[in-house]
Design a protein around this motif. Structure first.
Motif, PDB file in Angstrom:
ATOM      1  N   ASP A   1       0.855  -1.182   0.000  1.00 52.45           N
ATOM      2  CA  ASP A   1       0.000   0.000   0.000  1.00 52.45           C
ATOM      3  C   ASP A   1       0.892   1.234   0.000  1.00 52.45           C
ATOM      4  O   ASP A   1       2.003   1.204   0.540  1.00 52.45           O
ATOM      5  CB  ASP A   1      -0.919   0.028   1.232  1.00 52.45           C
ATOM      6  CG  ASP A   1      -2.012  -1.023   1.164  1.00 52.45           C
ATOM      7  OD1 ASP A   1      -2.713  -1.070   0.139  1.00 52.45           O
ATOM      8  OD2 ASP A   1      -2.168  -1.796   2.133  1.00 52.45           O
ATOM      9  N   ALA A   2       0.421   2.303  -0.598  1.00 51.94           N
ATOM     10  CA  ALA A   2       1.194   3.546  -0.682  1.00 51.94           C
ATOM     11  C   ALA A   2       0.577   4.624   0.198  1.00 51.94           C
ATOM     12  O   ALA A   2      -0.648   4.711   0.334  1.00 51.94           O
ATOM     13  CB  ALA A   2       1.256   4.027  -2.135  1.00 51.94           C
ATOM     14  N   ASP A   3       1.468   5.436   0.776  1.00 51.57           N
ATOM     15  CA  ASP A   3       1.059   6.604   1.561  1.00 51.57           C
ATOM     16  C   ASP A   3       0.062   6.259   2.665  1.00 51.57           C
ATOM     17  O   ASP A   3      -0.847   7.040   2.978  1.00 51.57           O
ATOM     18  CB  ASP A   3       0.487   7.702   0.651  1.00 51.57           C
ATOM     19  CG  ASP A   3       1.567   8.366  -0.194  1.00 51.57           C
ATOM     20  OD1 ASP A   3       2.743   8.280   0.189  1.00 51.57           O
ATOM     21  OD2 ASP A   3       1.230   8.956  -1.229  1.00 51.57           O
ATOM     22  N   PHE A   4       0.249   5.085   3.271  1.00 56.75           N
ATOM     23  CA  PHE A   4      -0.585   4.609   4.392  1.00 56.75           C
ATOM     24  C   PHE A   4      -2.072   4.587   4.035  1.00 56.75           C
ATOM     25  O   PHE A   4      -2.933   4.744   4.894  1.00 56.75           O
ATOM     26  CB  PHE A   4      -0.364   5.473   5.641  1.00 56.75           C
ATOM     27  CG  PHE A   4       1.034   5.411   6.190  1.00 56.75           C
ATOM     28  CD1 PHE A   4       1.828   4.294   5.997  1.00 56.75           C
ATOM     29  CD2 PHE A   4       1.557   6.474   6.918  1.00 56.75           C
ATOM     30  CE1 PHE A   4       3.125   4.234   6.511  1.00 56.75           C
ATOM     31  CE2 PHE A   4       2.840   6.420   7.437  1.00 56.75           C
ATOM     32  CZ  PHE A   4       3.634   5.306   7.234  1.00 56.75           C
ATOM     33  N   SER A   5      -2.366   4.400   2.766  1.00 56.78           N
ATOM     34  CA  SER A   5      -3.747   4.385   2.290  1.00 56.78           C
ATOM     35  C   SER A   5      -4.049   3.021   1.691  1.00 56.78           C
ATOM     36  O   SER A   5      -3.433   2.615   0.690  1.00 56.78           O
ATOM     37  CB  SER A   5      -3.960   5.478   1.238  1.00 56.78           C
ATOM     38  OG  SER A   5      -5.259   5.426   0.704  1.00 56.78           O
ATOM     39  N   LEU A   6      -4.967   2.282   2.299  1.00 59.47           N
ATOM     40  CA  LEU A   6      -5.317   0.952   1.824  1.00 59.47           C
ATOM     41  C   LEU A   6      -5.794   1.004   0.369  1.00 59.47           C
ATOM     42  O   LEU A   6      -6.657   1.804   0.019  1.00 59.47           O
ATOM     43  CB  LEU A   6      -6.417   0.351   2.704  1.00 59.47           C
ATOM     44  CG  LEU A   6      -5.984  -0.099   4.100  1.00 59.47           C
ATOM     45  CD1 LEU A   6      -7.212  -0.393   4.959  1.00 59.47           C
ATOM     46  CD2 LEU A   6      -5.098  -1.335   4.011  1.00 59.47           C
ATOM     47  N   GLY A   7      -5.201   0.174  -0.456  1.00 59.47           N
ATOM     48  CA  GLY A   7      -5.599   0.103  -1.857  1.00 59.47           C
ATOM     49  C   GLY A   7      -4.876   1.067  -2.774  1.00 59.47           C
ATOM     50  O   GLY A   7      -5.045   0.996  -3.996  1.00 59.47           O
ATOM     51  N   ASN A   8      -4.059   1.955  -2.219  1.00 58.82           N
ATOM     52  CA  ASN A   8      -3.285   2.884  -3.046  1.00 58.82           C
ATOM     53  C   ASN A   8      -2.076   2.135  -3.607  1.00 58.82           C
ATOM     54  O   ASN A   8      -1.221   1.675  -2.851  1.00 58.82           O
ATOM     55  CB  ASN A   8      -2.847   4.086  -2.208  1.00 58.82           C
ATOM     56  CG  ASN A   8      -2.123   5.149  -3.023  1.00 58.82           C
ATOM     57  OD1 ASN A   8      -1.670   4.896  -4.141  1.00 58.82           O
ATOM     58  ND2 ASN A   8      -1.994   6.337  -2.464  1.00 58.82           N
ATOM     59  N   LYS A   9      -1.969   2.017  -4.925  1.00 59.64           N
ATOM     60  CA  LYS A   9      -0.902   1.242  -5.556  1.00 59.64           C
ATOM     61  C   LYS A   9       0.064   2.124  -6.347  1.00 59.64           C
ATOM     62  O   LYS A   9       0.663   1.684  -7.335  1.00 59.64           O
ATOM     63  CB  LYS A   9      -1.503   0.171  -6.477  1.00 59.64           C
ATOM     64  CG  LYS A   9      -2.437  -0.799  -5.772  1.00 59.64           C
ATOM     65  CD  LYS A   9      -1.760  -1.478  -4.577  1.00 59.64           C
ATOM     66  CE  LYS A   9      -2.717  -2.391  -3.839  1.00 59.64           C
ATOM     67  NZ  LYS A   9      -2.124  -2.926  -2.592  1.00 59.64           N
ATOM     68  N   ASP A  10       0.257   3.349  -5.916  1.00 57.57           N
ATOM     69  CA  ASP A  10       1.214   4.249  -6.559  1.00 57.57           C
ATOM     70  C   ASP A  10       2.621   3.865  -6.115  1.00 57.57           C
ATOM     71  O   ASP A  10       3.050   4.208  -5.011  1.00 57.57           O
ATOM     72  CB  ASP A  10       0.906   5.697  -6.175  1.00 57.57           C
ATOM     73  CG  ASP A  10       1.868   6.680  -6.811  1.00 57.57           C
ATOM     74  OD1 ASP A  10       2.729   6.251  -7.614  1.00 57.57           O
ATOM     75  OD2 ASP A  10       1.772   7.887  -6.502  1.00 57.57           O
ATOM     76  N   SER A  11       3.345   3.153  -6.964  1.00 53.21           N
ATOM     77  CA  SER A  11       4.676   2.667  -6.584  1.00 53.21           C
ATOM     78  C   SER A  11       5.702   3.790  -6.483  1.00 53.21           C
ATOM     79  O   SER A  11       6.803   3.579  -5.963  1.00 53.21           O
ATOM     80  CB  SER A  11       5.163   1.613  -7.585  1.00 53.21           C
ATOM     81  OG  SER A  11       5.269   2.172  -8.886  1.00 53.21           O
ATOM     82  N   ASP A  12       5.367   4.974  -6.983  1.00 51.49           N
ATOM     83  CA  ASP A  12       6.259   6.130  -6.877  1.00 51.49           C
ATOM     84  C   ASP A  12       5.835   7.079  -5.759  1.00 51.49           C
ATOM     85  O   ASP A  12       6.286   8.226  -5.700  1.00 51.49           O
ATOM     86  CB  ASP A  12       6.296   6.897  -8.201  1.00 51.49           C
ATOM     87  CG  ASP A  12       6.991   6.108  -9.299  1.00 51.49           C
ATOM     88  OD1 ASP A  12       7.950   5.373  -8.972  1.00 51.49           O
ATOM     89  OD2 ASP A  12       6.574   6.211 -10.460  1.00 51.49           O
ATOM     90  N   ALA A  13       4.981   6.630  -4.864  1.00 54.94           N
ATOM     91  CA  ALA A  13       4.557   7.453  -3.736  1.00 54.94           C
ATOM     92  C   ALA A  13       5.728   7.663  -2.779  1.00 54.94           C
ATOM     93  O   ALA A  13       6.759   6.978  -2.859  1.00 54.94           O
ATOM     94  CB  ALA A  13       3.393   6.795  -3.011  1.00 54.94           C
ATOM     95  N   SER A  14       5.572   8.590  -1.856  1.00 60.16           N
ATOM     96  CA  SER A  14       6.627   8.863  -0.881  1.00 60.16           C
ATOM     97  C   SER A  14       6.755   7.756   0.157  1.00 60.16           C
ATOM     98  O   SER A  14       7.841   7.517   0.689  1.00 60.16           O
ATOM     99  CB  SER A  14       6.349  10.198  -0.166  1.00 60.16           C
ATOM    100  OG  SER A  14       6.421  11.263  -1.094  1.00 60.16           O
ATOM    101  N   LEU A  15       5.638   7.079   0.458  1.00 59.77           N
ATOM    102  CA  LEU A  15       5.631   6.037   1.488  1.00 59.77           C
ATOM    103  C   LEU A  15       5.137   4.728   0.898  1.00 59.77           C
ATOM    104  O   LEU A  15       4.106   4.698   0.228  1.00 59.77           O
ATOM    105  CB  LEU A  15       4.706   6.440   2.642  1.00 59.77           C
ATOM    106  CG  LEU A  15       4.965   7.796   3.307  1.00 59.77           C
ATOM    107  CD1 LEU A  15       3.840   8.137   4.265  1.00 59.77           C
ATOM    108  CD2 LEU A  15       6.301   7.789   4.025  1.00 59.77           C
TER     109      LEU A  15
END
Length: 252
Positions: free
Chosen positions: A230-244
């Motif tokens: 998960d990206a940016d501590f958000s369930l379901g967020n699949k942005d592999s270039d996110a900060s987290l």
């Protein structure tokens, strides 16, 4: 690492960060892998103690004596008796086999690359078959993209403490994009209302950063099966270039 003023201000600054709470991800992970869990780099118990309070069976390992002292003080207030170990994970010996292992809050990035891989291998040996692994890392995009000038001091964190004094942290950095390493100097201060510094501490920190493909490779090399992220501590967020990025794996 994490001593004195830096240790005392760590959770205060962290709790003021917007959208920096990963406890909901940890809880979902621990529900999927019930049983005995281990948190690597448990610090002052910012994440561990609330989990204990909710009935999760979590032990901790921490290298900083000052952070563990803060944990024990807070645990006493909460009437909890956590099982925590003051140890470098590379030297820590235990016969316990864990159903879940967590490395939250970017702890893995404090290791060199070789040590990070060795740690993942060691943790695999401490895991039951089918156990789960949880890792959170950050990608320092402002430094990578030169949004922050290197070798210059930048305001980083600031908050007013309960006694009216002001806690601040300034940071300057150097970056090596080839080795994907970041060196940071941090200046922690506590000042009165006239900006007179009452207490200060300088800290140096070396960090590695990882993009998703390298993390997956490291998991495979250490016999963990990558299960998702998960990206940016958000369930379901699949942005592999996110900060987290929060990665999930299982022991195979």
């Amino acid at each position: 690492m994490y001593k004195d003023l830096e240790a005392r201000l760590h959770d205060i600054f962290w709790n003021n960060e917007p959208d920096a709470d990963e406890s909901h991800l940890l809880e979902k992970f621990l529900l999927k892998y019930p049983g005995k869990a281990l948190e690597l780099g448990c610090g002052s118990g910012r994440l561990l103690l609330p989990l204990l309070q909710k009935g999760y069976n979590v032990e901790g390992v921490e290298i900083s004596k000052d952070m563990l002292a803060l944990l024990q003080r807070e645990a006493q207030k909460m009437r909890l008796c956590p099982q925590v170990y003051l140890a470098d994970i590379s030297q820590h010996k235990t016969s316990t086999q864990y159903d879940a292992i967590t490395i939250p809050a970017f702890t893995l990035q404090l290791f060199s690359r070789d040590a990070a891989l060795s740690t993942l291998i060691k943790l695999r040996g401490m895991a039951c078959e089918g156990a789960g692994l949880y890792i959170t890392v950050f990608i320092p995009w402002p430094e990578i993209l030169d949004a922050l000038e290197p070798d210059a001091w930048h305001p980083d964190k600031e908050t007013t403490l309960s006694d009216g004094t002001i806690a601040r942290c300034k940071t300057r950095h150097q970056i090596d994009r080839t080795s994907q390493s970041l060196s940071r100097d941090q200046h922690y201060t506590i000042s009165d209302n006239s900006n007179t510094i009452l207490e200060e501490q300088y800290v140096h920190q070396d960090l590695e950063w990882y993009l998703l493909p390298e993390l997956i490779l490291m998991l495979n090399q250490s016999r963990w099966k990558f299960d998702g992220y998960d990206a940016d501590f958000s369930l379901g967020n699949k942005d592999s270039d996110a900060s987290l990025l929060t990665l999930y794996a299982s022991a195979v």
